[in-house]
Design an enzyme around this catalytic site. Structure first.
Site, PDB file in Angstrom:
ATOM      1  N   LYS A 173      13.641  73.802  77.760  1.00 36.30           N
ATOM      2  CA  LYS A 173      13.895  72.358  77.923  1.00 36.30           C
ATOM      3  C   LYS A 173      12.660  71.777  78.577  1.00 36.30           C
ATOM      4  CE  LYS A 173      15.100  69.254  80.342  1.00 36.30           C
ATOM      5  NZ  LYS A 173      14.202  68.107  80.631  1.00 36.30           N
ATOM      6  N   CYS A 281       2.452  72.277  92.852  1.00 36.77           N
ATOM      7  CA  CYS A 281       3.319  72.818  93.903  1.00 36.77           C
ATOM      8  C   CYS A 281       2.505  73.666  94.869  1.00 36.77           C
ATOM      9  CB  CYS A 281       4.445  73.628  93.289  1.00 36.77           C
ATOM     10  SG  CYS A 281       3.850  75.086  92.465  1.00 36.77           S
ATOM     11  N   GLU A 375       7.355  66.172 100.513  1.00 35.02           N
ATOM     12  CA  GLU A 375       6.413  66.419  99.408  1.00 35.02           C
ATOM     13  C   GLU A 375       5.975  65.066  98.862  1.00 35.02           C
ATOM     14  OE1 GLU A 375       7.993  68.343  95.816  1.00 35.02           O
ATOM     15  OE2 GLU A 375       6.078  69.388  95.644  1.00 35.02           O
TER      16      GLU A 375
END
Ligand code: NAD
Length: 484
Positions: A173, A281, A375
């Site tokens: 996906k 990340c 973040e």
């Protein structure tokens, strides 16, 4: 009218059963690249059916034959490197150089998968006279991979080559923001000889993710994205008794000691916070300066000022992201932090509709501020000041995340201390982006990862296979004992 991309099911691109769709917009200049369908459960069912049908033959194909597909796929990635890098750059906003690096990493990931036959040999031992125990890694069945926007080609290649070489069939996906690179990847896999149905793409948004977690025909779910969604996916798929590995977000700390080499440190910090526009990340997001590091911060600012949006700094994914990043900077300023290099209100000539944020260095950040703890996912570094290494580690340890941490120093003792005390799965010494390279595995700790093991490298073997244990006796003289 934008071209509507298809799902890739049973070796062909087919339109989704759903008429719902979303625009795919290039962050570079705001141009409309395509429409991505928001597929329905009917599309997922078709993909699972195709994968289920392909599984018996693919899983019984010897691994040495299965990896031949990936030797060819690797060669095609090399052949089409420029084309893929350009597409990655267009749909994600990163620079072409970063797109090239991303495809080079896909090649390295595939190279690892081609070595799997050397690594997955089972074990055999005569456990009592005439009785042998043997273990084999066998594939799980139909597995799913759900991926984020920030690496449209690399993160899919964390899972595709390993999971398929190990004998599984996959539904992937893509991120609805960057679904185009995967269409090329599907074509390359087909050209490399991957049988129809082994690899399928179902485009869509959260509805498809939820359907994947619930689908009884899917054995395992790998997820990479934000912590919020990683938790949802981990909870939902394990509730449905699936195996799940869900990688989440990050807030990576760089601890800078006064004895660090100033030039090397500044270059690494600036590259880590600004590479891929900070949308990694593994990006440096917080820096903790221990003692007097003003001379190093001055150099970091010099480096940051050399980074030019639209040239050696890409765009952030969309306007919503740009606004969010700029809000963080403004809030920090209002709370008393000092903006040494300010990337707000950045415009690139000729790319007026691009979503750029310039490199931003924020000093005198306090540990409780949002820029210190959350973040940001933009080219921003928040600098905090402390007196001792233990205070710096206390800040790093207090973060709920735990992807990466790095220390910059010339002291081996201090470096070792940080390696032992940092609460992060991947630790660097004088390295801004401590990504382990193959065959070492990638994965964080704490709220940066839910589930056991890591997603790449040798660790991926455990995730994508289960162990068959057989106990065999051919020798009638061996007799019977309570265990055999
Ligand atoms: P995201 O969590 O918004 O999306 C990831 C995937 O989940 C996408 O395919 C998306 O369609 C789907 N999704 C989004 N919201 C959902 C919902 N409510 N329910 C179900 N599915 C949903 O992440 P993103 O914005 O695409 O990517 C950026 C994030 O990914 C950052 O937090 C970054 O740190 C993280 N990331 C982590 C790693 C890692 O290795 N730990 C690697 C790359 C990116």
């Amino acid at each position: 009218m934008a071209t509507r991309i298809g799902n890739f099911i049973n070796g062909s691109f087919v339109d989704s059963a759903s008429s719902r769709g979303l625009p795919v917009i290039s962050p570079i200049d705001g141009s409309l690249l395509a429409e991505v369908p928001c597929s329905s459960v009917a599309d997922l069912n078709a993909a699972v059916q195709a994968a289920t049908a392909a599984f018996p033959k693919w899983s019984k194909t010897p691994i040495k034959e299965r990896v031949q597909v990936f030797f060819r796929y690797k060669a095609f990635l090399e052949r089409d490197l420029q084309k893929l890098a350009l597409l990655v750059s267009q749909e994600n906003g990163k620079t072409i150089g970063e797109g090239i690096a991303e495809i080079e990493k896909c090649i390295e990931l595939t190279e690892f998968a081609t070595s799997l036959p050397q690594l997955v040999t089972g074990e055999v031992l005569e456990v009592s006279k005439g009785v042998e125990c043997r273990t084999e890694h066998v594939p799980l069945g139909v597995v799913a991979s759900i991926v984020p926007f920030n690496f449209p080609a690399m993160v899919p290649n964390w899972t595709i080559p390993n999971a398929l070489a190990l004998g599984n069939c996959m539904i992937i996906k893509p991120s609805e923001k960057v679904p185009l690179s995967l269409t090329i990847i599907a074509n390359l896999l087909k050209e490399a000889g991957l049988p129809d149905g082994v690899f399928n793409i179902v485009n869509g948004d959260s509805e498809i993710v939820e359907a994947i977690c619930d689908h009884p025909g899917i054995e395992a779910v790998s997820f990479v994205g934000s912590t919020k969604v990683a938790k949802l996916v981990y909870q939902r798929s394990t509730q449905n008794l699936k195996r799940c590995l869900a990688l989440g977000g990050a807030k990576n700390h760089l601890l800078v000691l006064p004895d660090a080499k100033p030039d090397m440190t500044a270059q690494n910090v600036a590259a880590s916070m600004s590479g891929c526009a900070g949308q990694r990340c593994m990006a440096a997001s917080a820096m903790v300066g221990v003692g007097d590091v003003d001379h190093i911060i001055d150099k970091i600012c010099e480096e940051a000022r050399r980074i030019v949006p639209g040239k050696n700094l890409g765009a952030v994914i969309n306007k919503e992201s740009k606004d969010r990043i700029e809000r963080y900077i403004t809030e920090a300023e209002q709370q008393g932090a000092k903006i040494l290099v300010d990337g707000r209100n950045t415009h690139v000539a000729g790319k007026e509709n691009g979503t750029y944020v310039g490199p931003t260095v924020i000093d005198h950040v306090k540990p409780g501020m949002a820029v210190a703890t959350e973040e940001i996912f933009g080219p921003v570094i928040s600098i905090m000041r402390v007196d001792t290494l233990d205070q710096a580690l206390a800040i790093e340890n207090a973060s709920p995340y735990g992807n990466a941490a790095s220390v910059f120093t010339q002291s081996g003792g201090a470096a070792r201390y940080v390696i032992e005390k940092a609460s992060a799965g991947m630790v660097g010494v004088n390295v801004g982006v401590p990504v382990p390279r193959e065959p070492f595995s990638f994965g964080g700790w704490n709220d940066s990862k839910f589930g056991v093991g890591d997603i790449t490298g040798k660790s991926s073997i455990e995730f994508w296979t289960q162990l068959r244990k057989s106990t065999v006796k051919w020798n009638p003289e061996a007799g019977v004992n309570w265990m055999s």
